[in-house]
Motif scaffolding. Structure first.
Motif, PDB file in Angstrom:
ATOM      1  N   ILE A   6       6.200  -1.771  -6.366  1.00  0.00           N
ATOM      2  CA  ILE A   6       5.791  -0.490  -5.795  1.00  0.00           C
ATOM      3  C   ILE A   6       7.008   0.260  -5.267  1.00  0.00           C
ATOM      4  N   VAL A  10       7.989   3.869  -6.996  1.00  0.00           N
ATOM      5  CA  VAL A  10       7.833   5.127  -6.257  1.00  0.00           C
ATOM      6  C   VAL A  10       9.165   5.690  -5.784  1.00  0.00           C
ATOM      7  N   ALA A  18       8.641   2.874   1.761  1.00  0.00           N
ATOM      8  CA  ALA A  18       7.445   2.973   0.912  1.00  0.00           C
ATOM      9  C   ALA A  18       6.184   3.003   1.771  1.00  0.00           C
ATOM     10  N   HIS A  21       6.005   6.507   3.441  1.00  0.00           N
ATOM     11  CA  HIS A  21       5.605   7.531   2.471  1.00  0.00           C
ATOM     12  C   HIS A  21       4.133   7.391   2.073  1.00  0.00           C
ATOM     13  N   THR A  22       3.671   6.157   1.971  1.00  0.00           N
ATOM     14  CA  THR A  22       2.271   5.947   1.608  1.00  0.00           C
ATOM     15  C   THR A  22       1.350   6.386   2.738  1.00  0.00           C
ATOM     16  N   ARG A  23       1.714   6.067   3.967  1.00  0.00           N
ATOM     17  CA  ARG A  23       0.918   6.525   5.122  1.00  0.00           C
ATOM     18  C   ARG A  23       0.860   8.049   5.157  1.00  0.00           C
ATOM     19  N   ALA A  25       1.219  10.090   2.604  1.00  0.00           N
ATOM     20  CA  ALA A  25       0.398  10.542   1.478  1.00  0.00           C
ATOM     21  C   ALA A  25      -1.090  10.420   1.791  1.00  0.00           C
ATOM     22  N   ILE A  26      -1.470   9.344   2.467  1.00  0.00           N
ATOM     23  CA  ILE A  26      -2.876   9.158   2.848  1.00  0.00           C
ATOM     24  C   ILE A  26      -3.298  10.241   3.841  1.00  0.00           C
ATOM     25  N   LEU A  61      -4.418   4.737  -2.490  1.00  0.00           N
ATOM     26  CA  LEU A  61      -3.291   4.653  -1.573  1.00  0.00           C
ATOM     27  C   LEU A  61      -3.516   3.636  -0.462  1.00  0.00           C
ATOM     28  N   GLU A  62      -4.745   3.502   0.010  1.00  0.00           N
ATOM     29  CA  GLU A  62      -5.063   2.470   1.008  1.00  0.00           C
ATOM     30  C   GLU A  62      -4.811   1.077   0.430  1.00  0.00           C
ATOM     31  N   ARG A  64      -2.658   0.392  -1.971  1.00  0.00           N
ATOM     32  CA  ARG A  64      -1.206   0.254  -2.034  1.00  0.00           C
ATOM     33  C   ARG A  64      -0.645  -0.113  -0.661  1.00  0.00           C
ATOM     34  N   LEU A  65      -1.114   0.567   0.375  1.00  0.00           N
ATOM     35  CA  LEU A  65      -0.628   0.312   1.730  1.00  0.00           C
ATOM     36  C   LEU A  65      -0.908  -1.123   2.155  1.00  0.00           C
TER      37      LEU A  65
END
Length: 72
Positions: A6, A10, A18, A21-23, A25-26, A61-62, A64-65
């Motif tokens: 991941i 990304v 990562a 950025h994922t948080r 994005a969510i 995304l959750e 992925r997180l």
């Protein structure tokens, strides 16, 4: 997909990057998604499809997180 996969895919600088950025994005991107951009242009969606897209992105995304945080 592993956390390392991941991070690399990304383009994040680190696992922590990562996760951040994922948080973001969510919180900021998924709730406001309204179109899909493809190599062949923009895919126009109905209002219901836009809502489905936002829900799908949130779930994706959750997941992925969770994967990233489990390795942190």
């Amino acid at each position: 997909m592993t956390p390392t996969d991941i991070v690399m895919e990304v383009g994040a600088l680190s696992l922590g990057d990562a996760i951040d950025h994922t948080r973001w994005a969510i919180r900021e991107q998924a709730p406001t998604a309204f179109q899909v951009v493809t190599e062949h242009g923009v895919l126009v969606l109905s209002e219901r499809e836009k809502a489905d897209l936002r829900l799908f992105l949130s779930v994706l995304l959750e997941r992925r997180l969770e994967t990233l945080e489990a390795a942190y």
